[in-house]
Design a protein around this motif. Sequence first.
Motif, PDB file in Angstrom:
ATOM      1  N   VAL A 264       3.911  -5.019  -8.108  1.00  0.00           N
ATOM      2  CA  VAL A 264       4.092  -6.111  -7.155  1.00  0.00           C
ATOM      3  C   VAL A 264       5.031  -5.711  -6.028  1.00  0.00           C
ATOM      4  N   LEU A 265       6.154  -5.073  -6.381  1.00  0.00           N
ATOM      5  CA  LEU A 265       7.118  -4.686  -5.362  1.00  0.00           C
ATOM      6  C   LEU A 265       6.524  -3.690  -4.377  1.00  0.00           C
ATOM      7  N   VAL A 266       5.740  -2.742  -4.898  1.00  0.00           N
ATOM      8  CA  VAL A 266       5.131  -1.731  -4.025  1.00  0.00           C
ATOM      9  C   VAL A 266       4.144  -2.383  -3.070  1.00  0.00           C
ATOM     10  N   VAL A 267       3.270  -3.243  -3.610  1.00  0.00           N
ATOM     11  CA  VAL A 267       2.259  -3.900  -2.786  1.00  0.00           C
ATOM     12  C   VAL A 267       2.923  -4.846  -1.795  1.00  0.00           C
ATOM     13  N   ALA A 268       3.908  -5.605  -2.254  1.00  0.00           N
ATOM     14  CA  ALA A 268       4.615  -6.520  -1.362  1.00  0.00           C
ATOM     15  C   ALA A 268       5.319  -5.757  -0.242  1.00  0.00           C
ATOM     16  N   ALA A 269       5.898  -4.599  -0.574  1.00  0.00           N
ATOM     17  CA  ALA A 269       6.551  -3.781   0.449  1.00  0.00           C
ATOM     18  C   ALA A 269       5.536  -3.272   1.463  1.00  0.00           C
TER      19      ALA A 269
ATOM     20  N   VAL B 199       2.680  -4.668   2.285  1.00  0.00           N
ATOM     21  CA  VAL B 199       2.261  -5.800   3.118  1.00  0.00           C
ATOM     22  C   VAL B 199       3.368  -6.175   4.096  1.00  0.00           C
ATOM     23  N   GLY B 200       4.627  -6.114   3.646  1.00  0.00           N
ATOM     24  CA  GLY B 200       5.739  -6.424   4.532  1.00  0.00           C
ATOM     25  C   GLY B 200       5.841  -5.452   5.701  1.00  0.00           C
ATOM     26  N   ILE B 201       5.685  -4.170   5.421  1.00  0.00           N
ATOM     27  CA  ILE B 201       5.728  -3.166   6.485  1.00  0.00           C
ATOM     28  C   ILE B 201       4.561  -3.361   7.445  1.00  0.00           C
ATOM     29  N   ALA B 202       3.371  -3.637   6.891  1.00  0.00           N
ATOM     30  CA  ALA B 202       2.195  -3.874   7.743  1.00  0.00           C
ATOM     31  C   ALA B 202       2.400  -5.112   8.618  1.00  0.00           C
ATOM     32  N   THR B 203       3.032  -6.140   8.058  1.00  0.00           N
ATOM     33  CA  THR B 203       3.297  -7.358   8.829  1.00  0.00           C
ATOM     34  C   THR B 203       4.236  -7.067   9.995  1.00  0.00           C
ATOM     35  N   ALA B 204       5.292  -6.295   9.723  1.00  0.00           N
ATOM     36  CA  ALA B 204       6.232  -5.945  10.785  1.00  0.00           C
ATOM     37  C   ALA B 204       5.553  -5.114  11.875  1.00  0.00           C
ATOM     38  N   ALA B 205       4.717  -4.154  11.463  1.00  0.00           N
ATOM     39  CA  ALA B 205       4.011  -3.319  12.428  1.00  0.00           C
ATOM     40  C   ALA B 205       3.048  -4.149  13.269  1.00  0.00           C
ATOM     41  N   LEU B 206       2.338  -5.073  12.614  1.00  0.00           N
ATOM     42  CA  LEU B 206       1.399  -5.913  13.340  1.00  0.00           C
ATOM     43  C   LEU B 206       2.130  -6.849  14.302  1.00  0.00           C
ATOM     44  N   PHE B 207       3.293  -7.355  13.890  1.00  0.00           N
ATOM     45  CA  PHE B 207       4.105  -8.190  14.775  1.00  0.00           C
ATOM     46  C   PHE B 207       4.495  -7.413  16.026  1.00  0.00           C
ATOM     47  N   LEU B 208       4.880  -6.140  15.830  1.00  0.00           N
ATOM     48  CA  LEU B 208       5.245  -5.298  16.967  1.00  0.00           C
ATOM     49  C   LEU B 208       4.058  -5.107  17.902  1.00  0.00           C
ATOM     50  N   VAL B 209       2.892  -4.795  17.332  1.00  0.00           N
ATOM     51  CA  VAL B 209       1.696  -4.562  18.146  1.00  0.00           C
ATOM     52  C   VAL B 209       1.323  -5.802  18.944  1.00  0.00           C
TER      53      VAL B 209
ATOM     54  N   ALA C 220      -7.868   2.971  -8.469  1.00  0.00           N
ATOM     55  CA  ALA C 220      -9.248   2.842  -8.001  1.00  0.00           C
ATOM     56  C   ALA C 220      -9.785   4.151  -7.444  1.00  0.00           C
ATOM     57  N   TYR C 221      -8.930   4.903  -6.775  1.00  0.00           N
ATOM     58  CA  TYR C 221      -9.385   6.159  -6.168  1.00  0.00           C
ATOM     59  C   TYR C 221      -9.698   7.202  -7.233  1.00  0.00           C
TER      60      TYR C 221
ATOM     61  N   THR D 267      -6.975 -10.887   7.602  1.00  0.00           N
ATOM     62  CA  THR D 267      -7.900  -9.848   7.142  1.00  0.00           C
ATOM     63  C   THR D 267      -7.222  -8.492   6.963  1.00  0.00           C
ATOM     64  N   PRO D 268      -6.516  -7.935   7.977  1.00  0.00           N
ATOM     65  CA  PRO D 268      -5.895  -6.625   7.751  1.00  0.00           C
ATOM     66  C   PRO D 268      -4.784  -6.646   6.711  1.00  0.00           C
ATOM     67  N   LEU D 269      -4.032  -7.746   6.626  1.00  0.00           N
ATOM     68  CA  LEU D 269      -2.934  -7.784   5.655  1.00  0.00           C
ATOM     69  C   LEU D 269      -3.455  -7.829   4.217  1.00  0.00           C
ATOM     70  N   VAL D 270      -4.506  -8.591   3.971  1.00  0.00           N
ATOM     71  CA  VAL D 270      -5.079  -8.600   2.623  1.00  0.00           C
ATOM     72  C   VAL D 270      -5.735  -7.257   2.308  1.00  0.00           C
ATOM     73  N   LEU D 271      -6.342  -6.628   3.308  1.00  0.00           N
ATOM     74  CA  LEU D 271      -6.890  -5.285   3.098  1.00  0.00           C
ATOM     75  C   LEU D 271      -5.790  -4.293   2.722  1.00  0.00           C
ATOM     76  N   VAL D 272      -4.645  -4.378   3.376  1.00  0.00           N
ATOM     77  CA  VAL D 272      -3.512  -3.516   3.017  1.00  0.00           C
ATOM     78  C   VAL D 272      -3.092  -3.765   1.577  1.00  0.00           C
ATOM     79  N   ALA D 273      -3.048  -5.049   1.173  1.00  0.00           N
ATOM     80  CA  ALA D 273      -2.700  -5.370  -0.215  1.00  0.00           C
ATOM     81  C   ALA D 273      -3.701  -4.768  -1.187  1.00  0.00           C
ATOM     82  N   LEU D 274      -4.985  -4.880  -0.894  1.00  0.00           N
ATOM     83  CA  LEU D 274      -6.020  -4.338  -1.771  1.00  0.00           C
ATOM     84  C   LEU D 274      -5.918  -2.818  -1.887  1.00  0.00           C
ATOM     85  N   LEU D 275      -5.788  -2.148  -0.752  1.00  0.00           N
ATOM     86  CA  LEU D 275      -5.808  -0.684  -0.749  1.00  0.00           C
ATOM     87  C   LEU D 275      -4.535  -0.096  -1.346  1.00  0.00           C
ATOM     88  N   SER D 276      -3.395  -0.752  -1.133  1.00  0.00           N
ATOM     89  CA  SER D 276      -2.157  -0.258  -1.747  1.00  0.00           C
ATOM     90  C   SER D 276      -2.148  -0.538  -3.250  1.00  0.00           C
ATOM     91  N   ASN D 277      -2.661  -1.689  -3.664  1.00  0.00           N
ATOM     92  CA  ASN D 277      -2.751  -1.981  -5.088  1.00  0.00           C
ATOM     93  C   ASN D 277      -3.694  -1.017  -5.799  1.00  0.00           C
TER      94      ASN D 277
END
Length: 436
Positions: free
Chosen positions: A228-233, A235-245, A338-339, A380-390
């Motif tokens: 959970v911590l890894v996936v949440a982290a 998603v958090g980093i992706a959220t910050a990056a998307l906010f910047l963009v 999964a990989y 959409t991209p944030l949930v995709l990040v959660a899926l792929l990191s999980n």
Amino acid sequence: MSGEPVSTPHPPRWLPELLRSAAMARAFTLATFGAVFASYAIQWLAGPVTFITIVAGLCVVGVGMLIARRHELSFLRLVPISLLVFVCWVLLSIVWSTSPADTVTGCIALLGVAVIAIVIGHVRDTLQTVRALGDVMRWLLSISLALEIVIGILMKTPVHWFGIEGNIIRLGPVEGIFGSRNMLGFVAVIALVTFVVEWRTASIRPGLAVFSVAVGGVMAALSGSPTVLVVAAAVGIATAALFLVRHVRAHDRATVQWVLGAVVAVGLGTAYILRHQIIAAAGSDFSIRANLWRVLSIYVRYHPVEGFGWFGTWPVEQYPFVSINFTLDKHYTTALNAYADLVLQVGWLGLFLFVAMAGIALIRSWLTAGERRAIVYAWTPLVLVALLSNSLFESFTLSGAGWLMLVVLMVRAGQSRSWRERLDAASADAVLPAEE
């Protein structure tokens, strides 16, 4: 008698209107999310045949809805090409599978969930999908928390309904109605992203939004899942990056995107090089996974390109899964990655097709979210990040709820920034009358 015309039965006139209606689309989406995310609870209560029957019924209704809406849909944009290619490779693995019967079963399960996901992607827009998923998640997480409290705190005699161990009195780990703490943690992270998007879009009342986020956060914490911590982290980093963009000037956005892409590539490369040190520092749970992956890599060498055939969840009595479990003296039903599962079952080519498929969807949805002001496009991209990191720690994305979400997100991402979108636009321009 022989000269009388043979009458052909026609469906009632009200049926097409029902299948095309917005109410039907919403009901179908709620039923699909509810059934697939609660699959463990349904099978615990009524057995796997009941769940299979529900999914088959949803497939029939979903296909009927697409047929009823055929004049509204573009055949070219019905299914992403990358998804078709991946699924075709999975189906082709029946030819060389070590157990063709189990591979056919696995392929049917994959296709069944994909069909209902494609239907959702076409009958609901992004905000409607978020609202439906949020409603389902609120109920399932609330029911999970209530059952944990009843079983773990209120009942004097311990029972194990839905496999719940009643550890909430010790603050976890808890499983809820999802069968395992890792699945609960995975669902809770997706739910939190969905609840926050609902909140930011003012789709629900503020009080309900606060309750939803609180329940999602409590269940994520109580799950005690190490992922959970890894996936949440992530998603958090992706959220910050998307906010910047989203907040840079338009003419600087491309440069920022390239810089972020380079940072991600360097980060992933560094993590791969230091993977052994990272696993050693992560603790025993990740070390157990690493041991499984080490044994699994031995079997990958026998069929590196094509794999042993698609199975989805492992049929543990079949080779090579029975040998892997015997070697480790465990009872794994997935590779816990999964990989790694993809390489084992459909080879390096299958992994490449999957990564390309998911990567295209992530890039499309990320670029769309970076340009459009509405916050709902970030879902959409944030949930995709959660899926792929999980997917680095579990194989949820290859079956059930994880696969359902991946296909829904791919269809949503494929409806923008696609060569088919430009082709449709060109076709529309071609039929417009020329101006005088």
